[in-house]
Design a protein around this motif. Sequence first.
Motif, mmCIF file in Angstrom:
data_model
loop_
_atom_site.group_PDB
_atom_site.id
_atom_site.type_symbol
_atom_site.label_atom_id
_atom_site.label_comp_id
_atom_site.label_asym_id
_atom_site.label_seq_id
_atom_site.Cartn_x
_atom_site.Cartn_y
_atom_site.Cartn_z
ATOM 1 N N HIS A 99 -15.615 4.309 0.918
ATOM 2 C CA HIS A 99 -15.993 4.509 -0.479
ATOM 3 C C HIS A 99 -14.847 5.126 -1.275
ATOM 4 O O HIS A 99 -14.306 6.176 -0.903
ATOM 5 C CB HIS A 99 -17.214 5.438 -0.545
ATOM 6 C CG HIS A 99 -17.452 6.054 -1.893
ATOM 7 N ND1 HIS A 99 -17.985 5.360 -2.939
ATOM 8 C CD2 HIS A 99 -17.217 7.314 -2.356
ATOM 9 C CE1 HIS A 99 -18.077 6.155 -3.997
ATOM 10 N NE2 HIS A 99 -17.617 7.340 -3.661
ATOM 11 N N GLY A 100 -14.453 4.463 -2.354
ATOM 12 C CA GLY A 100 -13.493 5.036 -3.283
ATOM 13 C C GLY A 100 -12.077 5.178 -2.772
ATOM 14 O O GLY A 100 -11.254 5.831 -3.417
ATOM 15 N N GLN A 101 -11.750 4.565 -1.643
ATOM 16 C CA GLN A 101 -10.421 4.750 -1.058
ATOM 17 C C GLN A 101 -9.432 3.737 -1.606
ATOM 18 O O GLN A 101 -9.706 2.535 -1.616
ATOM 19 C CB GLN A 101 -10.491 4.593 0.463
ATOM 20 C CG GLN A 101 -9.134 4.603 1.153
ATOM 21 C CD GLN A 101 -9.220 4.420 2.649
ATOM 22 O OE1 GLN A 101 -9.406 5.379 3.382
ATOM 23 N NE2 GLN A 101 -9.110 3.185 3.117
ATOM 24 N N ILE A 102 -8.291 4.215 -2.072
ATOM 25 C CA ILE A 102 -7.188 3.312 -2.365
ATOM 26 C C ILE A 102 -6.626 2.857 -1.018
ATOM 27 O O ILE A 102 -6.408 3.680 -0.124
ATOM 28 C CB ILE A 102 -6.103 4.011 -3.186
ATOM 29 C CG1 ILE A 102 -6.678 4.540 -4.505
ATOM 30 C CG2 ILE A 102 -4.947 3.064 -3.470
ATOM 31 C CD1 ILE A 102 -5.716 5.400 -5.286
ATOM 32 N N PRO A 103 -6.400 1.563 -0.829
ATOM 33 C CA PRO A 103 -5.930 1.092 0.486
ATOM 34 C C PRO A 103 -4.658 1.798 0.942
ATOM 35 O O PRO A 103 -3.741 2.025 0.161
ATOM 36 C CB PRO A 103 -5.696 -0.399 0.254
ATOM 37 C CG PRO A 103 -6.626 -0.759 -0.859
ATOM 38 C CD PRO A 103 -6.658 0.451 -1.755
ATOM 39 N N ARG A 104 -4.624 2.115 2.228
ATOM 40 C CA ARG A 104 -3.455 2.772 2.815
ATOM 41 C C ARG A 104 -2.488 1.768 3.421
ATOM 42 O O ARG A 104 -1.305 2.077 3.595
ATOM 43 C CB ARG A 104 -3.887 3.767 3.889
ATOM 44 C CG ARG A 104 -4.794 4.889 3.390
ATOM 45 C CD ARG A 104 -5.076 5.888 4.504
ATOM 46 N NE ARG A 104 -5.633 5.226 5.684
ATOM 47 C CZ ARG A 104 -5.714 5.772 6.881
ATOM 48 N NH1 ARG A 104 -5.260 7.002 7.077
ATOM 49 N NH2 ARG A 104 -6.240 5.110 7.895
ATOM 50 N N LEU A 105 -2.982 0.589 3.802
ATOM 51 C CA LEU A 105 -2.159 -0.410 4.486
ATOM 52 C C LEU A 105 -2.135 -1.706 3.676
ATOM 53 O O LEU A 105 -3.179 -2.314 3.420
ATOM 54 C CB LEU A 105 -2.717 -0.698 5.886
ATOM 55 C CG LEU A 105 -2.855 0.496 6.831
ATOM 56 C CD1 LEU A 105 -3.493 0.065 8.143
ATOM 57 C CD2 LEU A 105 -1.494 1.136 7.091
ATOM 58 N N TRP A 106 -0.938 -2.124 3.285
ATOM 59 C CA TRP A 106 -0.750 -3.356 2.509
ATOM 60 C C TRP A 106 0.232 -4.235 3.270
ATOM 61 O O TRP A 106 1.369 -3.830 3.527
ATOM 62 C CB TRP A 106 -0.188 -3.053 1.124
ATOM 63 C CG TRP A 106 -1.007 -2.107 0.292
ATOM 64 C CD1 TRP A 106 -1.352 -0.828 0.586
ATOM 65 C CD2 TRP A 106 -1.563 -2.372 -1.005
ATOM 66 N NE1 TRP A 106 -2.083 -0.279 -0.442
ATOM 67 C CE2 TRP A 106 -2.233 -1.202 -1.426
ATOM 68 C CE3 TRP A 106 -1.544 -3.480 -1.854
ATOM 69 C CZ2 TRP A 106 -2.878 -1.116 -2.665
ATOM 70 C CZ3 TRP A 106 -2.189 -3.393 -3.094
ATOM 71 C CH2 TRP A 106 -2.849 -2.219 -3.481
ATOM 72 N N LEU A 107 -0.174 -5.458 3.599
ATOM 73 C CA LEU A 107 0.647 -6.321 4.447
ATOM 74 C C LEU A 107 0.903 -7.662 3.766
ATOM 75 O O LEU A 107 -0.037 -8.366 3.377
ATOM 76 C CB LEU A 107 -0.046 -6.556 5.786
ATOM 77 C CG LEU A 107 0.664 -7.501 6.766
ATOM 78 C CD1 LEU A 107 2.037 -6.944 7.156
ATOM 79 C CD2 LEU A 107 -0.202 -7.729 8.007
ATOM 80 N N ALA A 108 2.189 -8.000 3.626
ATOM 81 C CA ALA A 108 2.595 -9.308 3.104
ATOM 82 C C ALA A 108 3.248 -10.096 4.228
ATOM 83 O O ALA A 108 4.170 -9.600 4.888
ATOM 84 C CB ALA A 108 3.572 -9.134 1.940
ATOM 85 N N LYS A 109 2.783 -11.317 4.444
ATOM 86 C CA LYS A 109 3.336 -12.171 5.488
ATOM 87 C C LYS A 109 4.049 -13.349 4.860
ATOM 88 O O LYS A 109 3.476 -14.108 4.082
ATOM 89 C CB LYS A 109 2.224 -12.659 6.423
ATOM 90 C CG LYS A 109 1.627 -11.552 7.285
ATOM 91 C CD LYS A 109 0.698 -12.115 8.363
ATOM 92 C CE LYS A 109 0.260 -11.028 9.321
ATOM 93 N NZ LYS A 109 -0.569 -11.556 10.425
ATOM 94 N N GLU A 110 5.345 -13.487 5.201
ATOM 95 C CA GLU A 110 6.136 -14.620 4.749
ATOM 96 C C GLU A 110 6.754 -15.300 5.957
ATOM 97 O O GLU A 110 6.693 -14.781 7.081
ATOM 98 C CB GLU A 110 7.207 -14.165 3.757
ATOM 99 C CG GLU A 110 6.607 -13.621 2.467
ATOM 100 C CD GLU A 110 7.627 -13.383 1.385
ATOM 101 O OE1 GLU A 110 7.259 -13.543 0.207
ATOM 102 O OE2 GLU A 110 8.779 -13.041 1.701
ATOM 103 N N ALA A 111 7.361 -16.458 5.731
ATOM 104 C CA ALA A 111 7.848 -17.264 6.849
ATOM 105 C C ALA A 111 8.877 -16.531 7.698
ATOM 106 O O ALA A 111 8.875 -16.635 8.928
ATOM 107 C CB ALA A 111 8.437 -18.568 6.311
#
Length: 633
Positions: free
Chosen positions: A559-571
């Motif tokens: 609840h109400g949490q700003i995400p801690r883990l952000w993952l971008a996958k590229e080639a």
Amino acid sequence: MFTFEPKTGKLSCADSPFESGEVIFDLNEFTLGSSKLGWDCLGNSYIAKTNVCKIELIIDSGNVRVFLENSGDSDVFLKEIRIVFAPQAQPDPPRSADYLELIHGRTFGDACGVKKVGLITYSIKADPESCMIYVLHERRTGKSFLFSTLPPHAGDFVSFKALHELPHCEGRFGVLIRSEQQRLIKPGEKASSSPVQCRAGSDPLEMLEELGKEWNKNRNMPMKDLVTGWNSWDYYAGAVCAEDLYENQHQAQKLFPGKVKFIVIDEGYEPRWGNWTANWKFPEGLGEFCKKVKAEDGVPGVWTAPLMVNSYTQLYREHPDWFGLAPDGQNLSQLLSYGPMASLDVTNPEAREWLRGVFRELRQAGFELFKVDFTQMVLQCSSFRNRTVPRGQIIRIAFETIREAIGPDAYLLACGAPFESVTGIVDGVRISGDIHNYWGHILRNSSEFSTRWWMNRQLWNNDPDFLIVRGSGTSDDPNMNRRTAAKPFQFPPETWLSGRIWNLDEAKVYALLIFLTGGDIVLGDRLDKLNQQGLDLLKPILDNPLKTAARPLDLFEKHGQIPRLWLAKEADRNCLGVFNWSEDPETITLDLEELGLSNTQASDFWTSENVAVEAGKIVVNLSPRSCRGLVFV
């Protein structure tokens, strides 16, 4: 998916708790409910007739769309179409304690994020409306329900919200779907809602990404390259002059050769809003400005607020009937920082032709990027000249007119426009509120990034506002901001310019977030005042920007949490951002197998130094308000 039972006039969402909904047409003269009408079935179309209107409900691939035709002899005014899944009408209604909901604002700056149904967060009310999209996520089972509008846009505004059985909002709930119309329907004419869907699934992030692809399939214009550039607003604001832009273009070329393409004049070049020509600070004129920028291998861009017209202009004095009205029938006036403003009524053909002329002249002057701001303010008007135009079509008409004037090759950036109103017209859209170098602005914008990553490179290029890094530790400027009254850090809406200017760790958090959005990158600092630490934050982002937006992996975790883990996958690489939003030190252990990053080498995003991996895990120690960027190849 939706199904309809003509015998009862009830709509249901298959494979969901919402099995009994009624479609309601709210007109000025009367209200119609689908359960009170007689329905005929013609394939996937259901038709009901009254003495004044014909109603058609179409189920196509499980999506619902509703039409109302005026079959009477006099005008009718349609306020809205509602689909109501009242909690007491459901066989087994869900309970607030069991669900998280994703709330999405209508325009940038509106509160966004994921929260427990019926509870507040630091920025979102207990019982908010969610616009364009809405996700319910059952925490125990992981099952999710995605409600959204779909193309083609029908000129309405579609919103969703939990419909609570009791005022405390912590009991049973249903769902309200609302198509805001606010339009006059003449005899023989027809109004409709935009298509609406309800889908069930087990991965809400994947469901949102699939929604982006669905919108992308309906694009009728090519996706333009992402913008990299520099804009005058954040540092100079309305005090900007031509020399400021030339100097920063020179600095950008010296510091980041070939990386910063667009040079954009923001607010401050015009005599008054409504007169989009050069003032005394641009004495050579806008055409000469464009020539000079291009002569130095730049691409000129310009900011406008074309639907806002200062009351102290010749335009307003000579054409008082070109503007939207207040409830009392008089011209609506809104006091903004730059004076009293009226709202241009683009349903008036003469006003629309004036708008077209403004942008033709700016295009002819040499501008190739057009940042169009403050258009959402026109929605404060109660009525417009052509009352048959639905509410969500007003701004769409403006952007269609601008696109006609500037042509298909120019880059059109919507700043503040409701998202539905500009689909299929613009190249970029601002996805967050104004940034300033304070922690509170990072918190607000990061929540907005976390609900809009799926739009990037599908509906348009996401524009996360300026990449700025100046602060204590990154700039040698003694006057890095305009002087404002200092105040303690507070939660929204008082976070605006509250607390101290950010430090190096906090600037790094913001810079990494901008990188992970995978969208436009537009610098906003005075470049010659940044020190080496400030420049070191910008360099890796400009050298190798992402082309894919990062997924906020734990968006639906708490609840109400700003995400801690952000993952971008590229080639050729995967980029992971790890964030500590709290006021306490935190240790986060990354399991690379769970993240799909096993059998890769890890390095630090800022330094490129190798990062130790032990037993398939990386331990990240973070101080308060800090981050770590990791690259895996």
